[in-house]
Design a protein around this motif. Sequence first.
Motif, PDB file in Angstrom:
ATOM      1  N   ARG A 134       0.834  -1.212   0.000  1.00  0.00           N
ATOM      2  CA  ARG A 134       0.000   0.000   0.000  1.00  0.00           C
ATOM      3  C   ARG A 134       0.866   1.257   0.000  1.00  0.00           C
ATOM      4  NH1 ARG A 134      -4.748   0.659   3.957  1.00  0.00           N
ATOM      5  NH2 ARG A 134      -5.827   1.519   2.169  1.00  0.00           N
ATOM      6  N   ILE A 139       2.015   1.840  -3.483  1.00  0.00           N
ATOM      7  CA  ILE A 139       0.917   2.271  -4.349  1.00  0.00           C
ATOM      8  C   ILE A 139       0.703   3.778  -4.223  1.00  0.00           C
ATOM      9  CG2 ILE A 139      -1.582   2.124  -4.711  1.00  0.00           C
ATOM     10  CD1 ILE A 139      -1.405  -0.840  -4.030  1.00  0.00           C
ATOM     11  N   PHE A 160       1.918  -3.620  -9.896  1.00  0.00           N
ATOM     12  CA  PHE A 160       1.267  -3.729  -8.586  1.00  0.00           C
ATOM     13  C   PHE A 160       0.211  -4.828  -8.574  1.00  0.00           C
ATOM     14  CE2 PHE A 160       2.715   0.720  -7.620  1.00  0.00           C
ATOM     15  CZ  PHE A 160       3.452   0.359  -6.506  1.00  0.00           C
ATOM     16  N   CYS A 193      -6.935  -1.843  -2.190  1.00  0.00           N
ATOM     17  CA  CYS A 193      -5.758  -1.745  -3.059  1.00  0.00           C
ATOM     18  C   CYS A 193      -6.122  -2.023  -4.516  1.00  0.00           C
ATOM     19  CB  CYS A 193      -4.678  -2.726  -2.585  1.00  0.00           C
ATOM     20  SG  CYS A 193      -3.836  -2.257  -1.059  1.00  0.00           S
ATOM     21  N   ILE A 239      -5.569   0.667  -7.561  1.00  0.00           N
ATOM     22  CA  ILE A 239      -4.706   0.383  -8.718  1.00  0.00           C
ATOM     23  C   ILE A 239      -5.470   0.527 -10.027  1.00  0.00           C
ATOM     24  CG2 ILE A 239      -3.413  -1.448  -9.886  1.00  0.00           C
ATOM     25  CD1 ILE A 239      -2.682  -2.515  -7.089  1.00  0.00           C
TER      26      ILE A 239
END
Length: 583
Positions: free
Chosen positions: A373, A376, A400, A444, A448
């Motif tokens: 995370r 990201i 990712f 997440c 993304i």
Amino acid sequence: MINHLEGKLERLETHLNSIFNVGELSPIPDTPPPGETGPPALASTDPGSEDFDDSETEDPSAQQEPASASLPLNPVVPSMHGQYTAGILGETPCFYIPRCISDTGAGCNSGFSVSTEEGLDWVSRKAGPSHLDLLLGSMTSVPELTTFLPPRKLFGPFPRGELLTQLLQDYMEYFNVTFPIFTRAEIDSLFADNYADPQLHGPGRWTSIQVILAVAYLLPGSRGQPDHQVSALFMKGAMQTINELLLAPPDLWACKSIVVMAVGFLAMAAGHPCSSLISIAVQISNQLGLGKTAAQAGLSPDQVQHQRLLFWMVCAVDIEISYRFGLPPAQKEDIVGEAAPIDSPSSAYSVPIKDESGTFNLFDCSVELVQIRSQIIRQLYLTSAANQSFDQLLAVAGDFDQRLQTWLKKIPYDYRPDAGAPPPFRNLPGWSTLLFIHYTYYDCMIAIHSLIAMRGVDSAQDLISTHSPPVLAGFSNNPRVLLSTSLTSRAARASLALMKYLPADDIHLGIAYHYPSVAMKTLASSIIRSPRPAAEVYSLRMLYQAESYLSQKARDSPLEAIRRLWKVCTDCCAVAQRAVDSA
């Protein structure tokens, strides 16, 4: 009269300079140096000054610099419970302990200072850690700074007896499993004997007592409903010591209490207090070197592991606040990358593996997910990442996505997000940890793939027709990025389906509130972009089902987070329905 006031101002300026070590100014003497003559400090050159009667009496002691103002302010940094790093000033008065009473077996002719590491350890063993904290507080106190602080106030009665025992048990069973900030031994040392006397504790310990009680009153237990009013009083008491924590030397108690305060405000969705508090906690953590790989001198392996655990908890809360409120992380990327790995702090994170012998540790995968995370945010959402080209965005998003899928395969199938079957949350002792793992994974995925889904890319044909050939290389290593629209909607629907497992206590519900609200907004956005496909009609049906469920919960529950979530769901249903109607 004017000269009299000017003399006072000069002495006040000199006094303040000596307190805060400002510049290299020489103090203005109250009397002339030997061999020089000059007018006295209170003499007046104004011919009309004799008409005024100056009745003020000058305090002779006020004209002298305090002895402590000339000492350097080198702090003593407590490093762990019962163990401290030696850093007492050589000029600080101290006491010597004879060897004959120290049980060290050495001769009686020599002694050791109470301010050394050996002396602090001896005091800790003989008198207990609470007395050691009091001793260190008196040795490192700076009277000039403490005079600027108001006295500590007690805003409400402190619990005693059975009620206190129940509150601490609730804290350890419900909150400390999700956020393992304090150990059981530290809790016992904080609430021993006359714990409610503010004069017996340093600022870090006193703040820790307040925030633990503030959180405990928000948790479920035999007491029934959470008591928000009493919790607010203890949180208010913790907030009044912030200035003390900033002026005092950095220690673990201060770091721990500030992190728990930040979590409390995170549950209230208060972005500004969260970001301010976690920044202080990150600074203290770095000053203490909690994430360093090398073990610090004088600490046992368990103490080193607990310091590293606290470092990762600070990072996890920092990343969570960044995600929710769109703020850059307070912790630097290189410090996170150099941090040492840690072991699970408790067996509460071990879950049995079905049809296999052994267990799986949920804590290890949680730490890895925190690292993902963090990357990201830094590579997709910070200002430096906003200017990257679309082909770079495809490549980073694909990377990712692969990291998340690799992480997912490490988890046993029964506990894995996207497994298809309902996870066994209620049957596990640490089920809240598994719930937040699922929520974080879906969050997440949305973070993304929503960046690509908003570009309207649903297939390779969309890329070929709207982008140049170099863009096609961005998804060659991971073609899943072409499914970003469906992956985003699927993650949002899966996150929304977890609402029936939302915690019953107010603080955990306030923390988990973010995830279904993001899922609702994601589904509404997807419906607005493409209101006709059958998948989006199914998403609209899920929104209405969530709205019906939350409306019932809002009527039956006194929790504010449920009502906020219901309002978000109602707004998402309205805008999605208008998009479908207009299509």
